[in-house]
Write a protein that holds these residues in place. Sequence first.
Motif, PDB file in Angstrom:
ATOM      1  N   LEU A 106      26.624  30.378 -31.290  1.00 25.23           N
ATOM      2  CA  LEU A 106      25.731  30.055 -30.166  1.00 25.23           C
ATOM      3  C   LEU A 106      26.010  30.962 -28.958  1.00 25.23           C
ATOM      4  O   LEU A 106      25.095  31.346 -28.220  1.00 25.23           O
ATOM      5  CB  LEU A 106      25.877  28.581 -29.789  1.00 25.23           C
ATOM      6  N   ALA A 107      27.314  31.261 -28.758  1.00 22.63           N
ATOM      7  CA  ALA A 107      27.651  32.164 -27.642  1.00 22.63           C
ATOM      8  C   ALA A 107      27.035  33.549 -27.861  1.00 22.63           C
ATOM      9  O   ALA A 107      26.524  34.198 -26.935  1.00 22.63           O
ATOM     10  CB  ALA A 107      29.159  32.261 -27.495  1.00 22.63           C
ATOM     11  N   GLN A 108      27.090  34.005 -29.136  1.00 19.64           N
ATOM     12  CA  GLN A 108      26.474  35.316 -29.426  1.00 19.64           C
ATOM     13  C   GLN A 108      24.955  35.269 -29.217  1.00 19.64           C
ATOM     14  O   GLN A 108      24.348  36.212 -28.684  1.00 19.64           O
ATOM     15  CB  GLN A 108      26.804  35.718 -30.859  1.00 19.64           C
ATOM     16  N   LEU A 109      24.366  34.100 -29.676  1.00 23.59           N
ATOM     17  CA  LEU A 109      22.926  33.957 -29.441  1.00 23.59           C
ATOM     18  C   LEU A 109      22.601  33.939 -27.954  1.00 23.59           C
ATOM     19  O   LEU A 109      21.560  34.462 -27.518  1.00 23.59           O
ATOM     20  CB  LEU A 109      22.410  32.677 -30.113  1.00 23.59           C
ATOM     21  N   ASN A 110      23.474  33.317 -27.209  1.00 22.98           N
ATOM     22  CA  ASN A 110      23.257  33.265 -25.761  1.00 22.98           C
ATOM     23  C   ASN A 110      23.240  34.679 -25.171  1.00 22.98           C
ATOM     24  O   ASN A 110      22.437  35.008 -24.290  1.00 22.98           O
ATOM     25  CB  ASN A 110      24.344  32.400 -25.116  1.00 22.98           C
ATOM     26  N   GLN A 111      24.156  35.523 -25.704  1.00 25.39           N
ATOM     27  CA  GLN A 111      24.157  36.917 -25.226  1.00 25.39           C
ATOM     28  C   GLN A 111      22.845  37.618 -25.600  1.00 25.39           C
ATOM     29  O   GLN A 111      22.271  38.389 -24.810  1.00 25.39           O
ATOM     30  CB  GLN A 111      25.343  37.668 -25.818  1.00 25.39           C
ATOM     31  N   GLN A 112      22.372  37.326 -26.845  1.00 24.23           N
ATOM     32  CA  GLN A 112      21.111  37.929 -27.253  1.00 24.23           C
ATOM     33  C   GLN A 112      19.957  37.426 -26.385  1.00 24.23           C
ATOM     34  O   GLN A 112      19.041  38.176 -26.030  1.00 24.23           O
ATOM     35  CB  GLN A 112      20.851  37.628 -28.736  1.00 24.23           C
ATOM     36  N   VAL A 113      20.006  36.120 -26.067  1.00 26.02           N
ATOM     37  CA  VAL A 113      18.969  35.564 -25.187  1.00 26.02           C
ATOM     38  C   VAL A 113      18.999  36.249 -23.837  1.00 26.02           C
ATOM     39  O   VAL A 113      17.965  36.609 -23.277  1.00 26.02           O
ATOM     40  CB  VAL A 113      19.134  34.045 -25.064  1.00 26.02           C
ATOM     41  N   ASP A 114      20.231  36.443 -23.315  1.00 29.45           N
ATOM     42  CA  ASP A 114      20.331  37.121 -22.012  1.00 29.45           C
ATOM     43  C   ASP A 114      19.796  38.555 -22.093  1.00 29.45           C
ATOM     44  O   ASP A 114      19.074  39.024 -21.191  1.00 29.45           O
ATOM     45  CB  ASP A 114      21.797  37.118 -21.556  1.00 29.45           C
ATOM     46  N   ALA A 115      20.185  39.212 -23.201  1.00 30.87           N
ATOM     47  CA  ALA A 115      19.698  40.596 -23.346  1.00 30.87           C
ATOM     48  C   ALA A 115      18.190  40.631 -23.497  1.00 30.87           C
ATOM     49  O   ALA A 115      17.484  41.501 -22.927  1.00 30.87           O
ATOM     50  CB  ALA A 115      20.361  41.290 -24.536  1.00 30.87           C
ATOM     51  N   LEU A 116      17.675  39.672 -24.303  1.00 31.68           N
ATOM     52  CA  LEU A 116      16.232  39.642 -24.501  1.00 31.68           C
ATOM     53  C   LEU A 116      15.504  39.258 -23.220  1.00 31.68           C
ATOM     54  O   LEU A 116      14.457  39.823 -22.877  1.00 31.68           O
ATOM     55  CB  LEU A 116      15.916  38.655 -25.620  1.00 31.68           C
ATOM     56  N   ALA A 117      16.059  38.291 -22.492  1.00 33.11           N
ATOM     57  CA  ALA A 117      15.414  37.824 -21.267  1.00 33.11           C
ATOM     58  C   ALA A 117      15.422  38.889 -20.170  1.00 33.11           C
ATOM     59  O   ALA A 117      14.545  38.918 -19.311  1.00 33.11           O
ATOM     60  CB  ALA A 117      16.098  36.563 -20.776  1.00 33.11           C
TER      61      ALA A 117
END
Length: 741
Positions: A106-117
């Motif tokens: 989930l932490a990695q996904l959060n980073q991807q979300v931040d990068a995507l956002a």
Amino acid sequence: MRSIKAIFAAARSGWSLEFALLLPILLVLVLTGLWGGIAIYSIKHQAEVTRRAQEQDLSTLTLAADFTRSAALVHAQVMEALNQAQYSQISELELYFQHSDISENLAQLNQQVDALASSALIRAVNHGSSGLLREAFQDYRRFVVMATDIVTVDPSRAQHYVSAAQDQFIYFSNYAQRIQQLLSARTLEQQQGAYRQVHTYLDRLAWLALLSFVVMMGLALLLALRMTRRLRAITEALLSLAHSQQQGVPSLEAMQQIEQQCQNEFGAMAQALLRLRDAEREKRLAQEQVHHLAYYDSLTQLPNRRLMAEHLRHSVQSSRQVHQWGALLIFDLDHFKSINESEGHPLGDQLLLEVAQRLCSLVEASPLIGRLGGDEFAILLDALAEQPQRAANLAEDFAEDLLALLAQPYVLSESSYQITASMGIVLFDGREHSADDLLRFADSAMYLAKQRGRNQWCFYDPEIQSALEARNQLERDLRLAVETQQLFLVYQLQVDIEGRPFGAEALLRWQHPQQGLISPADFIPLAEESGLIIPIGYQVLRTACEQLVRWQAHPATDHLTLAVNVSAKQFAQADFVAQVLNILQQTQAPRHLLKLELTESMVLTQVEETIEKMHHIKALGLAFSMDDFGTGYSSLQYLKRLPLDQLKIDQSFVRDLQHEDDATIVRTIIAMGKALNLQVIAEGVETREQQDFLARYACDAFQGYLFCRPELAEEITQRLQQYAIAHPAPWMMEAPSTADF
């Protein structure tokens, strides 16, 4: 910088006509290449920008796809772990390890979300998409963590969180899928926009290039038009100069502007044309000055004789063509010479100028006026009438007005002068006489007006013209006679009351080669008018003195006195006394035997100067006789002051002694001479009755055909020698015919 400016200035000053013609083409080529380079660079730059944007969009799409796949895997792992934990298929320790893996994922996904956002593409799609994505993922993450935390403690409550996480995952997945769809559409839209932008830019560049081409062509056209105007101005200047022979010299303002504005061939051509114009103007001015000097009077600026003759020839031809009579008027000012000599030439010039101004004010209509020379003017009247009588009446009216105008007083140098004019008129219709003939005819008519009393006009008379031409020919012959010594002297004896010869009068004769002996009454007045009387008079005086010297060699003639007539013009010469003394010294003539005869009218002119000059001559030993006495208006007041020795009664009184008036005049003259102690001699004695009458009243001497006719000196000498030998009675010759001289 200075060198560049210097090169530009040199190039500008050295622009040639060829460069000016090629300049539009060069400008179009250079600017077209410049705009082409700018367009290529702009397209490459836009392609690079589009490529970079596409790479960024592709990276964002890849990131979104990875995030969606990773989120699905993590969610599957979560659901599997929760299911196993719920059904006690795994231990708490295994669940703990899975919980740790899930949190890490989930932490990695959060980073991807931040990068995507934080990607530009998502921000471009919707400014709120990045925040909603983060919030949805955080809610999903929180429910998953809570579910994994309490699944072993309170399965029922964990189920609630699992359901919430499941719902949030669906929402989150849908939202992520929606974002991905939007990203795909946005990417396609950006690509299409990039292509549209490139095409738009290319279109703009094309239009800009076309506009630049049009502008350059417009500038080229303007430059060509400007060059064309200059070339046309130069061509017009050349044509103007070429036609300047018939027209005035052009001003060439256009050439002056080109010379000031251009330093190239145009300026050189303009400068050359201006120099040519100036040279032509100077040439024309010189020609006008020469023409003015040749055809116009320098004082009055009126046409001179030459130009008037040309106009008269043209008028004669025109009159013949249109069948109209014209008139030529010539006049001069009466007694102008006296005013000119007494008052000075400047005042005479002022008088001529005033006359010219009056003429211009009177004839400023069609007639042509001119000054023929001196105080002589001419007026040409063209096309007066078809009938000669009508033309004569119009010319007569014009002459009357002109004479009245000229007779008005002239105020010159604060003094008033009045002068009249004598005018001759000749009519012409161009069919009989030439212009030169008309000038002569009008001139002769003018002299006729003078003879009739001046201040009047006279029309030309052919008979008078014939007489005038004969007179002019006689004057020319007389000049030749003076040069070739055709003139000679004869002598008429003078006798005393006893009939004894005591003297003689020298009389001038002219033996013409063709016409024979010409009467003195014909050529003496002509000599007076022409001025030939002065050299003739001195020649007569010298010949008379030489004859006196020859008579001294004979006892029969050594006592004779000799009377010589002196003309008024000769006596008025300033050096007359000196000339007489010079002749006496050269001839050594006996002065006491020489007698000068002066006319009464001559003596009464400038009395004081005449008396003084007579006293000087009297001091030389000469005697004076007053010739033609009685024809003037002499008074005793003047007679008693004159150093006279003799009075000569005019032959007109002697000829008419039968008339009481003439007899009374003769008696009075004799008495006057006796009262003044002067010898009285009568001339023209032709009859015995005339002699007896004169002798009765004590006339001292006689001269006439009754005693002797005029003879040559040798004949006079021979007769006196015979008289001295015979001396039988008071000497008298047989009376000759009155037709003899």
